[in-house]
Design a protein around this motif. Structure first.
Motif, mmCIF file in Angstrom:
data_model
loop_
_atom_site.group_PDB
_atom_site.id
_atom_site.type_symbol
_atom_site.label_atom_id
_atom_site.label_comp_id
_atom_site.label_asym_id
_atom_site.label_seq_id
_atom_site.Cartn_x
_atom_site.Cartn_y
_atom_site.Cartn_z
ATOM 1 N N LEU A 41 0.926 -1.432 0.001
ATOM 2 C CA LEU A 41 0.026 -0.587 -0.286
ATOM 3 C C LEU A 41 0.799 1.467 -0.427
ATOM 4 O O LEU A 41 0.626 2.387 -1.089
ATOM 5 C CB LEU A 41 -0.812 -0.104 1.017
ATOM 6 C CG LEU A 41 -2.181 -0.975 1.127
ATOM 7 C CD1 LEU A 41 -2.445 -1.612 2.688
ATOM 8 C CD2 LEU A 41 -2.908 -0.868 0.089
ATOM 9 N N VAL A 46 -0.568 5.231 -0.552
ATOM 10 C CA VAL A 46 -1.843 5.172 0.823
ATOM 11 C C VAL A 46 -0.775 4.216 1.794
ATOM 12 O O VAL A 46 0.270 3.677 2.411
ATOM 13 C CB VAL A 46 -2.223 3.260 0.219
ATOM 14 C CG1 VAL A 46 -3.724 3.061 1.395
ATOM 15 C CG2 VAL A 46 -2.537 3.811 -1.154
ATOM 16 N N ALA A 87 -6.333 2.979 -2.994
ATOM 17 C CA ALA A 87 -6.165 2.103 -1.446
ATOM 18 C C ALA A 87 -7.045 0.731 -1.945
ATOM 19 O O ALA A 87 -6.618 -0.907 -2.563
ATOM 20 C CB ALA A 87 -6.674 2.636 -0.619
ATOM 21 N N ALA A 90 -5.105 -0.458 -5.076
ATOM 22 C CA ALA A 90 -3.920 -1.642 -4.646
ATOM 23 C C ALA A 90 -4.123 -2.880 -3.912
ATOM 24 O O ALA A 90 -3.403 -3.929 -3.767
ATOM 25 C CB ALA A 90 -3.160 -0.596 -3.923
ATOM 26 N N LEU A 91 -5.432 -2.956 -2.754
ATOM 27 C CA LEU A 91 -5.627 -4.113 -2.319
ATOM 28 C C LEU A 91 -6.328 -5.439 -3.232
ATOM 29 O O LEU A 91 -5.654 -6.652 -2.612
ATOM 30 C CB LEU A 91 -7.110 -3.942 -1.475
ATOM 31 C CG LEU A 91 -6.178 -3.401 0.103
ATOM 32 C CD1 LEU A 91 -7.683 -3.081 0.684
ATOM 33 C CD2 LEU A 91 -5.064 -4.077 0.758
#
Length: 92
Positions: A41, A46, A87, A90-91
């Motif tokens: 992250l 993030v 975010a 990215a997850l």
């Protein structure tokens, strides 16, 4: 919180959205240590933290301690929609 439901292997800990819900959420990602997720992250801009956050016994009882605890995401009134999207991307 709604967007986290679509991330395969992700578990958000704590109560669902609603009155009194804090703007932070602890998550774990199946097969990934918490620190590795926080570093991923960070590489995407993030800000997130990894660990047990002074709840070591809870992390142990929930089985998260062996993977470095939880990833803590904080979304507050200053978070933009773009930051939330970044975010979630990215997850994924």
């Amino acid at each position: 919180l709604e967007g986290l439901k679509d991330v395969r292997g992700l578990r958000a800990w704590g109560p669902p959205a609603g009155p009194g819900r804090a703007p932070t959420v602890a998550v774990t990602l199946e097969g990934r240590p918490a620190r590795a997720v926080a570093e991923l992250l960070a590489a995407e801009g993030v800000y997130a933290w990894a660990g047990h956050f002074y709840a070591q016994e809870l992390a142990e009882r929930l089985g998260a301690a062996e993977k470095g605890g939880f990833v803590r995401l904080g979304l507050v009134h200053t978070s933009t929609a773009a930051e939330v999207r970044r975010a979630l991307e990215a997850l994924h």
